[in-house]
Design an enzyme around this catalytic site. Structure first.
Site, PDB file in Angstrom:
ATOM      1  N   ARG A 228       0.845  -1.191   0.000  1.00 46.30           N
ATOM      2  CA  ARG A 228       0.000   0.000   0.000  1.00 46.30           C
ATOM      3  C   ARG A 228       0.878   1.239   0.000  1.00 46.30           C
ATOM      4  NH1 ARG A 228      -3.694  -2.503  -1.495  1.00 46.30           N
ATOM      5  NH2 ARG A 228      -5.705  -2.851  -0.510  1.00 46.30           N
ATOM      6  N   HIS A 276      -1.421   0.645  -9.466  1.00 44.31           N
ATOM      7  CA  HIS A 276      -2.114  -0.203  -8.479  1.00 44.31           C
ATOM      8  C   HIS A 276      -2.849  -1.355  -9.182  1.00 44.31           C
ATOM      9  CE1 HIS A 276      -4.187  -0.398  -4.283  1.00 44.31           C
ATOM     10  NE2 HIS A 276      -4.137  -1.597  -4.854  1.00 44.31           N
TER      11      HIS A 276
END
Ligand code: NDP
Ligand code: OXD
Length: 313
Positions: A228, A276
């Site tokens: 993340r 992502h």
């Protein structure tokens, strides 16, 4: 009683289509058009708008449509109901593909050859054996273990680090704050597959990069973060690259997503960026997984993969 699709940043139409096909008998509403919040029993969520679920008085379960749950626990009005995440071989395989790909790009110096090609240059440079390269995987969970074993199969030396102690046949395991420094000291390529929690926030910072090995085959250590964005301090990555504390970085996740157009990362010669998508959630695969869990729950069984709210992952 219905399901609610609470999705931001993804193509909602693909999830609506898939849900309608897979569960034709189940009514569902899609945010932001939740016209009957009192009807919602199950929230199927990706980056749900904070406060939205607090408006659903009959909500029984929150499902993450991915492996991570930080996007759910970030809602400070989250109702006190179980949060369930996805564990699926499809997510593990996709993530391991990404990790193996990017470890190999650095190990085989592919960016140097890209530059040679752009210059029309036929030139060979020295290549270390995989057995001389030490890859350290932070986060030995479902995704980290799968990637670590695949890297091991390719011949790399693989070490791993997790919160609690592990005993894996093929991987040297370190744990907790006590094991971190020793783990870092022998890492040439650092792969991060940690969840983002208060305990891991900003863990990928300058001080940590300084502890990585600086005498490996690449000369300078490399960072690959597909966990993340909140795990990394982006200003520290830039200064570590400038000061030779890091040699290169591959980043799939960012402090702010989408990555701002003004970010220096876009054009940095030593940074590889992906949007992502290291392990994308495929609507059919993930919804089948979630619908199976709902059936188990409705039959009075025990659902798998309920997240511990105290640890937050
Ligand atoms: P798991 O929960 O299975 O594993 C998490 C691992 O991190 C565990 O080994 C855990 O330790 C370790 N960990 C957690 N907190 C700490 C801490 N404070 N210190 C040290 N180790 C810690 O998660 P997954 O493997 O399924 O997924 C990992 C993350 O990958 C997700 O949370 C998500 O953020 C990210 N992800 C990113 C995707 C992408 O496309 N970029 C796609 C899918 C996931 P222990 O084993 O002791 O519990
Ligand atoms: C996930 C992700 O958590 O895609 O599954 O990031």
């Amino acid at each position: 009683m219905s399901l609610a699709l609470l999705i931001n940043d993804w193509d909602v139409a693909a999830w609506q289509k898939s849900l309608a096909q897979l569960a034709p008998d189940r009514a569902f509403q899609t945010a932001p058009d939740i016209t009957c919040p009192e009807d919602v029993r199950y929230a199927l969520s990706w980056k749900p708008t904070p406060g939205q679920m607090a408006q659903m008085p009959n909500l029984e379960i929150v499902f993450s449509l991915g492996a991570g749950v930080d996007h759910i626990f970030g809602d400070n009005q989250l109702p006190n109901v179980p949060v369930v995440r996805v564990i699926d071989p499809d997510l593990s395989v996709r993530m391991s593909e990404y990790i193996v790909l990017h470890v190999l790009i650095h190990h085989r110096k592919q960016r140097v050859y890209d530059a040679f090609q752009a210059d029309g240059k036929w030139k060979e440079i020295s290549q270390a054996a995989a057995s001389a390269m030490r890859v350290g995987v932070m986060g030995l969970g479902i995704l980290g273990i799968d990637a670590a074993l695949k890297l091991k199969n390719l011949g790399f030396q693989v070490n791993g680090w997790s919160r609690t102690a592990k005993n894996l046949d093929e991987i040297n395991c370190y744990s907790d704050a006590d094991g971190l420094e020793e783990f870092l000291n022998q890492t040439d390529i650092l792969v991060c597959l940690l969840p983002h929690t208060p305990a891991t926030d900003g863990i990928l910072n300058f001080k940590l990069f300084e502890k990585l090995s600086h005498d490996g085959p690449l000369g300078k250590p490399v960072l690959i973060n597909a966990g993340r964005g909140g795990l990394q301090r982006e200003a520290d990555i830039l200064s570590a690259l400038e000061n030779g504390v890091l040699g290169a970085a591959t980043l799939d996740v960012f402090e702010t997503e989408p990555l701002e157009a003004s970010s220096p990362f876009w054009t940095h010669p030593d940074i590889t960026i992906t949007p992502h998508n290291a392990s994308a959630s495929d609507p059919d695969t993930i919804l089948k997984n979630v619908l199976r869990q709902i059936e188990i729950f409705e039959a009075g069984g025990t659902m798998a993969n309920i997240v511990d709210p105290v640890q937050g992952y």
